[in-house]
Scaffold this active site. Structure first.
Site, PDB file in Angstrom:
ATOM      1  N   HIS A  45       0.820  -1.206   0.000  1.00 15.79           N
ATOM      2  CA  HIS A  45       0.000   0.000   0.000  1.00 15.79           C
ATOM      3  C   HIS A  45       0.863   1.269   0.000  1.00 15.79           C
ATOM      4  CE1 HIS A  45      -3.820  -2.193   1.581  1.00 15.79           C
ATOM      5  NE2 HIS A  45      -3.742  -2.187   0.272  1.00 15.79           N
ATOM      6  N   HIS A  78      -0.327  -8.744   1.009  1.00 20.62           N
ATOM      7  CA  HIS A  78      -1.388  -8.855   2.017  1.00 20.62           C
ATOM      8  C   HIS A  78      -2.021 -10.243   2.062  1.00 20.62           C
ATOM      9  CE1 HIS A  78      -1.215  -4.689   0.392  1.00 20.62           C
ATOM     10  NE2 HIS A  78      -1.095  -4.423   1.677  1.00 20.62           N
ATOM     11  N   CYS A 100       3.357 -11.748   2.536  1.00 21.78           N
ATOM     12  CA  CYS A 100       4.373 -11.655   3.576  1.00 21.78           C
ATOM     13  C   CYS A 100       4.400 -12.971   4.366  1.00 21.78           C
ATOM     14  CB  CYS A 100       4.065 -10.490   4.518  1.00 21.78           C
ATOM     15  SG  CYS A 100       5.168 -10.422   5.952  1.00 21.78           S
ATOM     16  N   GLU A 130      -5.691  -7.841   3.854  1.00 14.35           N
ATOM     17  CA  GLU A 130      -5.108  -8.891   4.702  1.00 14.35           C
ATOM     18  C   GLU A 130      -6.192  -9.600   5.499  1.00 14.35           C
ATOM     19  OE1 GLU A 130      -2.435  -9.555   8.665  1.00 14.35           O
ATOM     20  OE2 GLU A 130      -1.910  -7.816   7.453  1.00 14.35           O
ATOM     21  N   CYS A 198       3.339  -8.023  13.387  1.00 17.23           N
ATOM     22  CA  CYS A 198       4.686  -8.321  12.894  1.00 17.23           C
ATOM     23  C   CYS A 198       5.743  -7.469  13.593  1.00 17.23           C
ATOM     24  CB  CYS A 198       4.746  -8.137  11.377  1.00 17.23           C
ATOM     25  SG  CYS A 198       5.067  -6.455  10.831  1.00 17.23           S
ATOM     26  N   SER A 227      -2.248   0.513   6.428  1.00 11.07           N
ATOM     27  CA  SER A 227      -2.709   0.346   7.808  1.00 11.07           C
ATOM     28  C   SER A 227      -1.619   0.700   8.805  1.00 11.07           C
ATOM     29  CB  SER A 227      -3.169  -1.098   8.030  1.00 11.07           C
ATOM     30  OG  SER A 227      -3.505  -1.316   9.386  1.00 11.07           O
ATOM     31  N   ASN A 228      -0.416   0.163   8.615  1.00 13.69           N
ATOM     32  CA  ASN A 228       0.626   0.387   9.625  1.00 13.69           C
ATOM     33  C   ASN A 228       1.051   1.852   9.668  1.00 13.69           C
ATOM     34  OD1 ASN A 228       3.650   0.646   8.455  1.00 13.69           O
ATOM     35  ND2 ASN A 228       2.461  -0.626   7.069  1.00 13.69           N
ATOM     36  N   SER A 270       5.730   0.290   4.205  1.00 10.79           N
ATOM     37  CA  SER A 270       5.645   0.193   2.743  1.00 10.79           C
ATOM     38  C   SER A 270       6.124   1.469   2.050  1.00 10.79           C
ATOM     39  CB  SER A 270       4.204  -0.130   2.318  1.00 10.79           C
ATOM     40  OG  SER A 270       3.291   0.753   2.934  1.00 10.79           O
TER      41      SER A 270
END
Length: 327
Positions: A45, A78, A100, A130, A198, A227-228, A270
């Protein structure tokens, strides 16, 4: 008027091993098999990364109907549902899976426990690819909760065998809070042997926790769909430091820096370092005179490429990039 004097760089920041691997899979496939290469969903992303790969010959699709017969297809980092995987195999595409490995670990755990009769509660964001991929490992018996309030409304078919899994890019603190609520309602629920969130997500959030108290403003480099990256900005704000997320340096607004002496800068897993450097240069134009890198964890995790993507060099198969490539 006070303008930024110092930029504090979070460590670690930017690309994680799973993102590195996913991008390299697409680049290797283009190099080995020629363009176009089809990728289901954005490989990661990030707008810059996706546009860069498009320019090299990647075509990003959402529906398998858009992939011509005999084409090479890559699943994004994802992950995908079991239905998508089986349909792609049925259509005879040449498939490379860039999921991943830490997401794959969750998929494997879900499949294994489902065979033992378990149902699942998944903590994650509805609609995120995901989450769709993980929930899609099963046709039934997996229930999504997005926040603490959702836990009261979960109605599993049985509670003797119940396990919890999480999206890998959640806020560590939020996931812990929701997990605690799940455990209060279902005290016997089985938790993962190792947490699903993660290492890279955890490390970047930990760096923001340390950095936030040292700066007046936090800038996160990341795309809106990441998201992260979103969790990093939310974390800074939650800790009492104003925070903004930008896709690139052009999105920085001068008024954000009014009265700001020290700017904290990080990047989602990302987001490439080239964007961080461009943001640094833009903040320097706005007045910053120095850049200081925080102490932090050095990440050494590497994930192997799928079979079939090694490049022949002088008769030798090379499976890893040389240091000169930058990844």
């Amino acid at each position: 008027m006070l303008r930024p004097q110092e930029i504090v760089l979070a460590e670690p920041r930017g690309f994680c091993a799973g993102v590195d691997r996913a991008i390299e899979i697409v680049e290797r496939a283009i190099e080995k098999f020629g363009a176009p290469i089809y990728v289901r969903h954005e490989i990661v992303h990030n707008t810059y990364v996706v546009n860069d790969l498009k320019s090299k010959g990647a075509i990003f699709i959402e529906e398998l109907d858009d992939v011509p017969p005999g084409a090479t297809l890559i699943f994004s980092a994802h992950g995908v549902s079991k239905a998508v995987q089986l349909e792609a195999e049925r259509r005879g595409f040449s498939i490379f899976d860039a999921t991943c490995p830490l997401v794959t670990k969750v998929h494997v755990e879900v499949a294994k426990l489902a065979k033992e009769g378990y149902e699942f509660i998944m903590i994650g964001h509805k609609g995120h690819p995901e989450v769709e991929g993980t929930m899609g490992q099963l046709s039934e018996g997996i229930h999504l909760v997005e926040e603490v309030g959702d836990v009261a409304h979960v109605n599993p078919g049985q509670t003797d065998k119940l396990a919890v899994v999480t999206q890998t890019t959640l806020s560590v603190d939020d996931a812990a809070e929701i997990t605690a609520a799940v455990k209060r309602r279902f005290p016997q629920i089985r938790e993962p042997k190792q947490q699903d969130i993660c290492y890279a997500t955890q490390n970047r959030q930990d760096a923001v926790k340390v950095m936030s108290s040292q700066v007046d403003l936090v800038i996160v480099v990341g795309s809106p769909t990441s998201s992260n990256s979103n969790r990093l900005r939310e974390l800074a704000v939650k800790l009492g430091t104003p925070g903004y997320m930008v896709d690139n340096a052009d999105e920085l607004k001068p008024e954000w820096f009014d009265g700001i002496a020290r700017v904290g800068l990080t990047a989602g897993a990302s987001a490439p370092e080239v964007l961080v450097k461009q943001v640094i240069e833009r903040i320097k134009v706005l007045g910053a005179t120095s850049v200081r890198k925080m102490d932090g964890i050095e990440e050494t995790v590497k994930f192997p490429l799928p079979k079939g993507l090694k490049i022949d060099v002088g008769g030798l198969e090379i499976s890893a990039r040389s240091p000169e490539t930058g990844r």
